[in-house]
Motif scaffolding. Structure first.
Motif, PDB file in Angstrom:
ATOM      1  N   THR A   1       0.836  -1.203   0.000  1.00 49.33           N
ATOM      2  CA  THR A   1       0.000   0.000   0.000  1.00 49.33           C
ATOM      3  C   THR A   1       0.867   1.248   0.000  1.00 49.33           C
ATOM      4  O   THR A   1       2.048   1.208   0.377  1.00 49.33           O
ATOM      5  CB  THR A   1      -0.911   0.031   1.227  1.00 49.33           C
ATOM      6  OG1 THR A   1      -0.105   0.189   2.407  1.00 49.33           O
ATOM      7  CG2 THR A   1      -1.733  -1.248   1.342  1.00 49.33           C
ATOM      8  N   VAL A   2       0.264   2.351  -0.396  1.00 50.05           N
ATOM      9  CA  VAL A   2       0.983   3.630  -0.357  1.00 50.05           C
ATOM     10  C   VAL A   2       1.344   3.984   1.080  1.00 50.05           C
ATOM     11  O   VAL A   2       2.421   4.538   1.344  1.00 50.05           O
ATOM     12  CB  VAL A   2       0.125   4.741  -1.002  1.00 50.05           C
ATOM     13  CG1 VAL A   2       0.803   6.108  -0.832  1.00 50.05           C
ATOM     14  CG2 VAL A   2      -0.097   4.451  -2.481  1.00 50.05           C
ATOM     15  N   ALA A   3       0.469   3.657   2.022  1.00 48.97           N
ATOM     16  CA  ALA A   3       0.756   3.936   3.439  1.00 48.97           C
ATOM     17  C   ALA A   3       2.005   3.190   3.895  1.00 48.97           C
ATOM     18  O   ALA A   3       2.819   3.728   4.668  1.00 48.97           O
ATOM     19  CB  ALA A   3      -0.440   3.546   4.293  1.00 48.97           C
ATOM     20  N   GLU A   4       2.182   1.960   3.412  1.00 46.21           N
ATOM     21  CA  GLU A   4       3.378   1.198   3.780  1.00 46.21           C
ATOM     22  C   GLU A   4       4.634   1.812   3.169  1.00 46.21           C
ATOM     23  O   GLU A   4       5.693   1.844   3.802  1.00 46.21           O
ATOM     24  CB  GLU A   4       3.218  -0.250   3.331  1.00 46.21           C
ATOM     25  CG  GLU A   4       2.201  -1.029   4.159  1.00 46.21           C
ATOM     26  CD  GLU A   4       1.922  -2.414   3.599  1.00 46.21           C
ATOM     27  OE1 GLU A   4       1.787  -3.345   4.399  1.00 46.21           O
ATOM     28  OE2 GLU A   4       1.829  -2.542   2.350  1.00 46.21           O
TER      29      GLU A   4
ATOM     30  N   LYS B   1      -0.385   5.628  -7.261  1.00 42.43           N
ATOM     31  CA  LYS B   1       0.506   4.572  -6.776  1.00 42.43           C
ATOM     32  C   LYS B   1       1.385   4.048  -7.900  1.00 42.43           C
ATOM     33  O   LYS B   1       2.580   3.784  -7.707  1.00 42.43           O
ATOM     34  CB  LYS B   1      -0.318   3.437  -6.159  1.00 42.43           C
ATOM     35  CG  LYS B   1       0.518   2.266  -5.659  1.00 42.43           C
ATOM     36  CD  LYS B   1      -0.372   1.121  -5.197  1.00 42.43           C
ATOM     37  CE  LYS B   1       0.443  -0.119  -4.861  1.00 42.43           C
ATOM     38  NZ  LYS B   1      -0.405  -1.284  -4.519  1.00 42.43           N
TER      39      LYS B   1
ATOM     40  N   ALA C   1       5.000   4.998   2.505  1.00 41.44           N
ATOM     41  CA  ALA C   1       5.237   6.225   3.273  1.00 41.44           C
ATOM     42  C   ALA C   1       5.920   5.914   4.597  1.00 41.44           C
ATOM     43  O   ALA C   1       6.886   6.598   4.988  1.00 41.44           O
ATOM     44  CB  ALA C   1       3.911   6.941   3.517  1.00 41.44           C
ATOM     45  N   ALA C   2       5.450   4.888   5.292  1.00 40.57           N
ATOM     46  CA  ALA C   2       6.043   4.529   6.578  1.00 40.57           C
ATOM     47  C   ALA C   2       7.499   4.112   6.413  1.00 40.57           C
ATOM     48  O   ALA C   2       8.372   4.510   7.202  1.00 40.57           O
ATOM     49  CB  ALA C   2       5.236   3.408   7.226  1.00 40.57           C
TER      50      ALA C   2
ATOM     51  N   SER D   1       4.834  11.201   5.308  1.00 43.30           N
ATOM     52  CA  SER D   1       3.392  10.998   5.387  1.00 43.30           C
ATOM     53  C   SER D   1       2.862  10.486   4.049  1.00 43.30           C
ATOM     54  O   SER D   1       3.504  10.658   2.999  1.00 43.30           O
ATOM     55  CB  SER D   1       2.682  12.303   5.742  1.00 43.30           C
ATOM     56  OG  SER D   1       2.790  13.222   4.676  1.00 43.30           O
ATOM     57  N   THR D   2       1.694   9.873   4.103  1.00 42.87           N
ATOM     58  CA  THR D   2       1.052   9.440   2.867  1.00 42.87           C
ATOM     59  C   THR D   2       0.791  10.627   1.959  1.00 42.87           C
ATOM     60  O   THR D   2       0.945  10.530   0.720  1.00 42.87           O
ATOM     61  CB  THR D   2      -0.271   8.717   3.184  1.00 42.87           C
ATOM     62  OG1 THR D   2      -0.003   7.601   4.037  1.00 42.87           O
ATOM     63  CG2 THR D   2      -0.939   8.221   1.916  1.00 42.87           C
ATOM     64  N   MET D   3       0.414  11.769   2.545  1.00 50.65           N
ATOM     65  CA  MET D   3       0.177  12.970   1.739  1.00 50.65           C
ATOM     66  C   MET D   3       1.445  13.401   1.006  1.00 50.65           C
ATOM     67  O   MET D   3       1.376  13.828  -0.156  1.00 50.65           O
ATOM     68  CB  MET D   3      -0.321  14.107   2.630  1.00 50.65           C
ATOM     69  CG  MET D   3      -0.640  15.385   1.868  1.00 50.65           C
ATOM     70  SD  MET D   3      -1.963  15.140   0.655  1.00 50.65           S
ATOM     71  CE  MET D   3      -3.362  14.923   1.764  1.00 50.65           C
TER      72      MET D   3
END
Length: 214
Positions: free
Chosen positions: A41-44, A63, A46-47, A52-54
């Motif tokens: 995921t994009v959140a992964e 993506k 970013a982490a 941040s995801t933003m």
């Protein structure tokens, strides 16, 4: 008295932005190769990149652009080859020179390199990436058509071929050459042998384009 912190020089800010963009893309590519594009995921991303995801979406609207991050560079290179060509140099000669340079540099957009087959296998395995890759080719073609249109308007010596058609033919020819090289690389053929064949195919492709435009 203005006590705000001094502004960073534009070049430094731009360099930091490019470095951040590249770091995010590199980390995303590593994750996609390890686990598959559709499973990350994009959140992964970013982490893992520590942002941040933003922030990720500020640099990459979709993506798919995290993996196919060279589409803007490809558009800029092909259009720039026409716009920045030497005085009196035909656009197709400038484009031929560009593609040969990309090959000689083993640039990721050059079509020959040991890392390319694994990269394109990931693209082939994802419908979303395949669709984005097709869109990317359209974007490069559109940018090239705009540059060819400008060249024809500004220089009476430029052949009066339809710039939209010429752009389409050029990108189609280049894609055909690159696809043939990727197939050989995927089959295990030596890189240097593939590069020699790639060079010859480029020559034949641009010879044919030049004959068509007169």
């Amino acid at each position: 008295m203005d006590e705000s912190p001094p502004q960073e020089p534009r070049s430094l800010r731009e360099r930091k932005k490019r470095q951040t963009r590249q770091r995010i893309s590199d980390i995303a590519t590593l994750l996609f190769r390890e686990r598959g594009f559709d499973k990350v995921t994009v959140a992964e991303v970013a982490a893992a990149a520590g942002v941040s995801t933003m922030t990720v979406f500020n640099y990459f609207p979709r993506k798919e652009d995290l993996f196919l991050d060279r589409i803007p560079e490809a558009a800029a290179l092909f259009a720039g080859a026409v716009r920045d060509r030497a005085p009196g140099e035909p656009p197709l000669a400038a484009l031929r020179r560009l593609t040969l340079r990309l090959l000689d540099e083993r640039h990721p957009l050059g079509g020959v390199g040991e890392t390319l087959p694994p990269f394109w296998r990931i693209v082939a395995a994802s419908p979303a990436l395949r669709a984005r890759a097709r869109e990317g080719l359209d974007e490069v073609e559109t940018a090239l058509a705009a540059a060819l249109t400008e060249a024809a308007s500004a220089d009476p010596g430029v052949p009066a071929a339809d710039p939209v058609l010429l752009a389409a033919l050029t990108i189609a020819a280049y894609r055909t050459v690159v696809t043939a090289s990727l197939r050989r690389l995927s089959a295990g053929d030596p890189v240097e042998e593939v590069a020699e064949d790639h060079r010859a195919r480029l020559g034949s492709a641009f010879d044919a384009l030049e004959r068509m435009t007169g």
